[in-house]
Design a protein around this motif. Structure first.
Motif, PDB file in Angstrom:
ATOM      1  N   PHE A  87      26.018  73.721  54.330  1.00  0.00           N
ATOM      2  CA  PHE A  87      26.565  74.011  52.999  1.00  0.00           C
ATOM      3  C   PHE A  87      28.085  73.854  53.011  1.00  0.00           C
ATOM      4  CE2 PHE A  87      28.426  77.000  49.950  1.00  0.00           C
ATOM      5  CZ  PHE A  87      27.913  76.462  48.779  1.00  0.00           C
ATOM      6  N   GLY A  88      28.731  74.345  54.054  1.00  0.00           N
ATOM      7  CA  GLY A  88      30.181  74.192  54.172  1.00  0.00           C
ATOM      8  C   GLY A  88      30.577  72.731  54.244  1.00  0.00           C
ATOM      9  N   LEU A  89      29.818  71.946  55.011  1.00  0.00           N
ATOM     10  CA  LEU A  89      30.095  70.507  55.076  1.00  0.00           C
ATOM     11  C   LEU A  89      29.920  69.855  53.714  1.00  0.00           C
ATOM     12  CD1 LEU A  89      28.403  69.563  58.472  1.00  0.00           C
ATOM     13  CD2 LEU A  89      30.855  69.585  57.954  1.00  0.00           C
ATOM     14  N   LEU A  90      28.922  70.282  52.968  1.00  0.00           N
ATOM     15  CA  LEU A  90      28.705  69.763  51.623  1.00  0.00           C
ATOM     16  C   LEU A  90      29.881  70.112  50.708  1.00  0.00           C
ATOM     17  CD1 LEU A  90      26.809  68.407  49.526  1.00  0.00           C
ATOM     18  CD2 LEU A  90      25.927  70.701  49.069  1.00  0.00           C
ATOM     19  N   MET A  91      30.365  71.348  50.797  1.00  0.00           N
ATOM     20  CA  MET A  91      31.511  71.756  49.974  1.00  0.00           C
ATOM     21  C   MET A  91      32.760  70.942  50.338  1.00  0.00           C
ATOM     22  SD  MET A  91      30.413  73.921  47.862  1.00  0.00           S
ATOM     23  CE  MET A  91      31.942  74.486  47.179  1.00  0.00           C
ATOM     24  N   ILE A  92      32.970  70.739  51.623  1.00  0.00           N
ATOM     25  CA  ILE A  92      34.131  69.961  52.065  1.00  0.00           C
ATOM     26  C   ILE A  92      34.012  68.520  51.576  1.00  0.00           C
ATOM     27  CG2 ILE A  92      35.293  69.009  54.105  1.00  0.00           C
ATOM     28  CD1 ILE A  92      34.483  71.670  55.528  1.00  0.00           C
ATOM     29  N   ALA A  93      32.811  67.940  51.742  1.00  0.00           N
ATOM     30  CA  ALA A  93      32.605  66.554  51.305  1.00  0.00           C
ATOM     31  C   ALA A  93      32.763  66.433  49.796  1.00  0.00           C
ATOM     32  CB  ALA A  93      31.221  66.078  51.740  1.00  0.00           C
ATOM     33  N   THR A  94      32.234  67.386  49.052  1.00  0.00           N
ATOM     34  CA  THR A  94      32.355  67.348  47.597  1.00  0.00           C
ATOM     35  C   THR A  94      33.812  67.441  47.171  1.00  0.00           C
ATOM     36  OG1 THR A  94      30.198  68.383  47.350  1.00  0.00           O
ATOM     37  CG2 THR A  94      31.663  68.488  45.456  1.00  0.00           C
ATOM     38  N   ASN A  95      34.531  68.375  47.752  1.00  0.00           N
ATOM     39  CA  ASN A  95      35.906  68.638  47.336  1.00  0.00           C
ATOM     40  C   ASN A  95      36.880  67.557  47.781  1.00  0.00           C
ATOM     41  OD1 ASN A  95      37.466  70.438  45.820  1.00  0.00           O
ATOM     42  ND2 ASN A  95      38.359  71.292  47.669  1.00  0.00           N
ATOM     43  N   TYR A  96      36.699  67.045  48.992  1.00  0.00           N
ATOM     44  CA  TYR A  96      37.696  66.131  49.551  1.00  0.00           C
ATOM     45  C   TYR A  96      37.247  64.677  49.646  1.00  0.00           C
ATOM     46  CZ  TYR A  96      40.043  70.459  50.667  1.00  0.00           C
ATOM     47  OH  TYR A  96      40.652  71.677  50.570  1.00  0.00           O
ATOM     48  N   MET A  97      35.956  64.394  49.352  1.00  0.00           N
ATOM     49  CA  MET A  97      35.490  63.014  49.400  1.00  0.00           C
ATOM     50  C   MET A  97      34.877  62.570  48.079  1.00  0.00           C
ATOM     51  SD  MET A  97      33.860  62.961  53.248  1.00  0.00           S
ATOM     52  CE  MET A  97      32.876  61.545  52.921  1.00  0.00           C
ATOM     53  N   PHE A  98      33.906  63.332  47.589  1.00  0.00           N
ATOM     54  CA  PHE A  98      33.151  62.911  46.414  1.00  0.00           C
ATOM     55  C   PHE A  98      34.037  62.829  45.168  1.00  0.00           C
ATOM     56  CE2 PHE A  98      30.279  63.975  42.833  1.00  0.00           C
ATOM     57  CZ  PHE A  98      29.501  62.836  42.876  1.00  0.00           C
ATOM     58  N   PHE A  99      34.757  63.905  44.857  1.00  0.00           N
ATOM     59  CA  PHE A  99      35.615  63.899  43.675  1.00  0.00           C
ATOM     60  C   PHE A  99      36.777  62.910  43.790  1.00  0.00           C
ATOM     61  CE2 PHE A  99      33.692  68.110  42.607  1.00  0.00           C
ATOM     62  CZ  PHE A  99      33.131  67.696  41.412  1.00  0.00           C
ATOM     63  N   PRO A 100      37.436  62.780  44.928  1.00  0.00           N
ATOM     64  CA  PRO A 100      38.479  61.735  45.011  1.00  0.00           C
ATOM     65  C   PRO A 100      37.933  60.312  44.822  1.00  0.00           C
ATOM     66  CG  PRO A 100      38.834  63.359  46.713  1.00  0.00           C
ATOM     67  CD  PRO A 100      37.512  63.682  46.079  1.00  0.00           C
ATOM     68  N   ILE A 101      36.729  60.044  45.345  1.00  0.00           N
ATOM     69  CA  ILE A 101      36.123  58.719  45.133  1.00  0.00           C
ATOM     70  C   ILE A 101      35.812  58.514  43.657  1.00  0.00           C
ATOM     71  CG2 ILE A 101      34.056  57.328  45.574  1.00  0.00           C
ATOM     72  CD1 ILE A 101      34.117  58.469  48.456  1.00  0.00           C
ATOM     73  N   LEU A 102      35.263  59.540  42.997  1.00  0.00           N
ATOM     74  CA  LEU A 102      34.983  59.450  41.566  1.00  0.00           C
ATOM     75  C   LEU A 102      36.255  59.182  40.772  1.00  0.00           C
ATOM     76  CD1 LEU A 102      32.385  62.256  40.721  1.00  0.00           C
ATOM     77  CD2 LEU A 102      32.095  59.794  40.546  1.00  0.00           C
ATOM     78  N   SER A 103      37.311  59.868  41.139  1.00  0.00           N
ATOM     79  CA  SER A 103      38.559  59.694  40.395  1.00  0.00           C
ATOM     80  C   SER A 103      39.121  58.281  40.563  1.00  0.00           C
ATOM     81  CB  SER A 103      39.583  60.727  40.826  1.00  0.00           C
ATOM     82  OG  SER A 103      40.034  60.451  42.128  1.00  0.00           O
ATOM     83  N   ARG A 104      38.905  57.685  41.710  1.00  0.00           N
ATOM     84  CA  ARG A 104      39.442  56.345  41.949  1.00  0.00           C
ATOM     85  C   ARG A 104      38.649  55.276  41.198  1.00  0.00           C
ATOM     86  NH1 ARG A 104      42.736  53.929  46.399  1.00  0.00           N
ATOM     87  NH2 ARG A 104      43.388  56.078  46.348  1.00  0.00           N
ATOM     88  N   PHE A 105      37.313  55.383  41.208  1.00  0.00           N
ATOM     89  CA  PHE A 105      36.491  54.330  40.623  1.00  0.00           C
ATOM     90  C   PHE A 105      36.148  54.552  39.153  1.00  0.00           C
ATOM     91  CE2 PHE A 105      35.388  53.832  45.185  1.00  0.00           C
ATOM     92  CZ  PHE A 105      35.881  52.544  45.337  1.00  0.00           C
ATOM     93  N   PHE A 106      36.104  55.804  38.709  1.00  0.00           N
ATOM     94  CA  PHE A 106      35.682  56.075  37.341  1.00  0.00           C
ATOM     95  C   PHE A 106      36.773  56.733  36.505  1.00  0.00           C
ATOM     96  CE2 PHE A 106      31.732  56.164  39.868  1.00  0.00           C
ATOM     97  CZ  PHE A 106      31.095  55.093  39.282  1.00  0.00           C
TER      98      PHE A 106
END
Length: 160
Positions: A87-106
């Protein structure tokens, strides 16, 4: 038990000294004084032995609880720490990977997205460290006598 005995002995020693000073005011003969001191010493020794028995029984109860938890077959409890790690890894990935990727492409604005709080990092890193240490201890259970005593596993039950 040496440290606890010293702590309780210091407190009871002061108590005996205070009681002896009060008793000296009312006891007139040496025979009565010696009898009083012997009875007080006996009562203090009895109380210290009761305290030591209580501490030992609490330690045995804690050891039994720990052994029962380690030997149980409840899959959820055994998987609780790994689940928190994931769960912690998921939170880290969401906060520092998923949302930054979304912001760049969308072109999604992620500027109000806060960093994970210090409490998260402290708690999560403690859980990860505990899990790693526990798994390492389980893996060397076949060769480590102390770990076998704590976990209750036999030498042939090495976890892979």
């Amino acid at each position: 038990m040496g440290l606890l005995t010293d702590i309780f002995a210091t407190g009871t020693g002061n108590l005996i000294t205070s009681l002896a000073q009060v008793a000296d005011q009312f006891i007139t003969t040496d025979e009565e004084r010696n009898t009083f001191k012997m009875q007080m010493a006996s009562l203090v020794q009895q109380r210290e032995s009761e305290i030591e028995l209580t501490i030992r029984s609490e330690q045995r109860a804690k050891q039994a609880i720990l052994s029962a938890e380690l030997n149980q077959d409840d899959k959820f409890t055994k998987r609780a720490r790994p689940m928190l790690v994931y769960f912690g890894l998921l939170m880290i990935a969401t906060n520092y990977m998923f949302f930054p990727i979304l912001s760049r492409f969308f072109s999604v604005d992620t500027s109000p997205l806060p960093d994970l709080p210090m409490e998260f990092w402290a708690g999560w890193s403690g859980i990860v460290a505990t899990w790693c240490i526990g798994r390492s201890a389980e893996k060397i259970v076949g060769t480590n006598r102390v770990t076998r005593l704590v976990t209750g596993k036999k030498a042939t039950e090495v976890v892979g």
